[in-house]
Design a protein around this motif. Structure first.
Motif, short mmCIF file in Angstrom:
data_model
loop_
_atom_site.label_atom_id
_atom_site.label_comp_id
_atom_site.label_asym_id
_atom_site.label_seq_id
_atom_site.Cartn_x
_atom_site.Cartn_y
_atom_site.Cartn_z
N ASP A 31 9.28 0.39 7.35
CA ASP A 31 8.54 1.34 8.18
C ASP A 31 7.96 2.40 7.25
OD1 ASP A 31 7.86 3.44 10.05
OD2 ASP A 31 9.33 2.60 11.46
N VAL A 32 6.67 2.72 7.39
CA VAL A 32 6.04 3.69 6.48
C VAL A 32 5.55 4.94 7.21
CG1 VAL A 32 5.40 1.97 4.76
CG2 VAL A 32 3.77 2.52 6.58
N ARG A 33 6.08 5.18 8.42
CA ARG A 33 5.68 6.37 9.17
C ARG A 33 6.38 7.60 8.64
NH1 ARG A 33 7.35 5.15 14.91
NH2 ARG A 33 9.11 4.21 13.79
N GLU A 34 6.12 8.73 9.28
CA GLU A 34 6.78 9.98 8.92
C GLU A 34 8.21 9.97 9.47
OE1 GLU A 34 5.44 12.37 6.90
OE2 GLU A 34 3.85 10.87 6.68
N PRO A 47 14.30 -0.09 7.27
CA PRO A 47 14.33 1.10 6.44
C PRO A 47 13.02 1.87 6.54
CG PRO A 47 13.86 -0.80 5.09
CD PRO A 47 14.12 -1.31 6.49
N LEU A 48 13.08 3.16 6.26
CA LEU A 48 11.90 4.02 6.25
C LEU A 48 11.60 4.46 4.83
CD1 LEU A 48 9.76 5.82 7.79
CD2 LEU A 48 11.46 7.64 7.60
N ILE A 49 10.36 4.22 4.40
CA ILE A 49 9.82 4.82 3.18
C ILE A 49 8.47 5.40 3.60
CG2 ILE A 49 9.05 4.51 0.80
CD1 ILE A 49 10.78 2.03 0.61
N PRO A 50 8.39 6.72 3.85
CA PRO A 50 7.13 7.30 4.31
C PRO A 50 5.96 6.98 3.38
CG PRO A 50 8.91 8.88 4.54
CD PRO A 50 9.46 7.72 3.75
N MET A 51 4.81 6.74 3.99
CA MET A 51 3.61 6.32 3.27
C MET A 51 3.33 7.17 2.04
SD MET A 51 -0.23 6.13 4.82
CE MET A 51 -1.61 5.59 3.84
N GLN A 52 3.45 8.49 2.16
CA GLN A 52 3.08 9.36 1.04
C GLN A 52 4.03 9.22 -0.14
OE1 GLN A 52 4.38 10.60 3.84
NE2 GLN A 52 5.85 12.20 3.35
N THR A 53 5.21 8.63 0.07
CA THR A 53 6.15 8.45 -1.04
C THR A 53 6.00 7.10 -1.73
OG1 THR A 53 7.93 7.59 0.34
CG2 THR A 53 7.83 9.99 0.06
N ILE A 54 5.22 6.20 -1.17
CA ILE A 54 5.05 4.86 -1.75
C ILE A 54 4.60 4.92 -3.21
CG2 ILE A 54 3.70 2.71 -1.63
CD1 ILE A 54 5.88 2.73 0.50
N ALA A 66 8.32 -10.29 -1.15
CA ALA A 66 7.40 -10.21 -0.02
C ALA A 66 7.78 -8.98 0.82
CB ALA A 66 7.49 -11.47 0.83
N TYR A 67 6.76 -8.27 1.30
CA TYR A 67 6.98 -7.08 2.12
C TYR A 67 6.09 -7.14 3.37
CZ TYR A 67 9.06 -5.08 -2.10
OH TYR A 67 9.84 -4.85 -3.20
N VAL A 68 6.61 -6.62 4.47
CA VAL A 68 5.83 -6.39 5.69
C VAL A 68 5.96 -4.90 5.97
CG1 VAL A 68 5.57 -6.82 8.16
CG2 VAL A 68 6.25 -8.69 6.65
N PHE A 69 4.82 -4.23 6.18
CA PHE A 69 4.82 -2.80 6.44
C PHE A 69 4.50 -2.52 7.90
CE2 PHE A 69 3.91 -3.35 1.94
CZ PHE A 69 4.97 -2.63 1.41
N VAL A 70 5.19 -1.51 8.45
CA VAL A 70 5.08 -1.14 9.86
C VAL A 70 4.73 0.34 9.96
CG1 VAL A 70 6.39 -0.89 12.03
CG2 VAL A 70 6.86 -2.83 10.50
N CYS A 71 3.81 0.69 10.87
CA CYS A 71 3.54 2.09 11.17
C CYS A 71 3.30 2.23 12.68
CB CYS A 71 2.35 2.62 10.35
SG CYS A 71 0.74 1.97 10.85
N ARG A 72 2.65 3.29 13.10
CA ARG A 72 2.44 3.51 14.53
C ARG A 72 1.43 2.54 15.12
NH1 ARG A 72 -0.75 6.17 18.28
NH2 ARG A 72 -2.30 6.65 16.71
N SER A 73 0.28 2.37 14.44
CA SER A 73 -0.79 1.56 15.02
C SER A 73 -1.18 0.35 14.16
CB SER A 73 -2.04 2.42 15.23
OG SER A 73 -2.57 2.80 13.96
N GLY A 74 -0.67 0.30 12.94
CA GLY A 74 -1.06 -0.78 12.02
C GLY A 74 -2.08 -0.34 11.00
N SER A 75 -2.54 0.89 11.07
CA SER A 75 -3.55 1.38 10.15
C SER A 75 -2.95 1.88 8.84
CB SER A 75 -4.36 2.50 10.83
OG SER A 75 -5.32 3.00 9.94
N ARG A 76 -1.96 2.76 8.92
CA ARG A 76 -1.33 3.26 7.69
C ARG A 76 -0.63 2.12 6.94
NH1 ARG A 76 2.15 8.14 10.02
NH2 ARG A 76 1.79 6.95 11.90
N SER A 77 0.03 1.24 7.68
CA SER A 77 0.72 0.13 7.03
C SER A 77 -0.27 -0.82 6.36
CB SER A 77 1.62 -0.61 8.03
OG SER A 77 0.93 -0.93 9.22
N GLN A 78 -1.44 -0.99 6.96
CA GLN A 78 -2.50 -1.79 6.33
C GLN A 78 -2.94 -1.12 5.03
OE1 GLN A 78 -3.78 -4.72 6.86
NE2 GLN A 78 -5.83 -4.75 6.02
#
Length: 122
Positions: A31-34, A47-54, A66-78
């Motif tokens: 999960d890459v949300r806040e 697990p959570l790793i916020p986008m800005q810390t990537i 292999a990784y799959v990223f998740v956010c609120r709408s699919g935009s930040r994770s993309q």
């Protein structure tokens, strides 16, 4: 049915549900949300790793994993997937539709906020 967008494989809700249900370790789902969004509602066990810390933890991630990223709408994770792909990661995927599309079980609270990327290998 999976498809690609901008060269990134898009994982849809039923496929993600299967991965979560089977507790797979490959791919690693992140999960890459806040923190506030994650604590409000997240997919159990993710697990959570916020986008800005990537960018700060990227060197600790395995480029072969292999990784799959998740956010609120699919935009930040993309965007995270695109960024990591541009940094040489070969197998990054996006959860298409994000938490807005998720109709499975959710948890609240600070279940797994990653402090050290080594936690992902446990």
């Amino acid at each position: 049915m999976a498809f690609e967008q901008d060269g990134i494989k898009q994982v849809e809700v039923e496929e993600l549900k299967e991965l979560v249900k089977n507790n797979v370790k490959d791919p690693v789902i992140i999960d890459v949300r806040e923190i506030e969004e994650y604590e409000e509602a997240h997919i159990p066990g993710l697990p959570l790793i916020p986008m800005q810390t990537i960018p700060m933890v990227m060197d600790q991630l395995d480029k072969e994993q292999a990784y799959v990223f998740v956010c609120r709408s699919g935009s930040r994770s993309q965007n995270v997937a695109l960024y990591l792909q541009n940094q040489g990661f070969q197998n990054v995927q996006n959860y298409y539709g994000g938490m807005l599309a998720w109709d499975g079980e959710v948890s609240s609270g600070p279940e797994w906020i990653v402090k050290d990327v080594k936690e992902l290998k446990a």
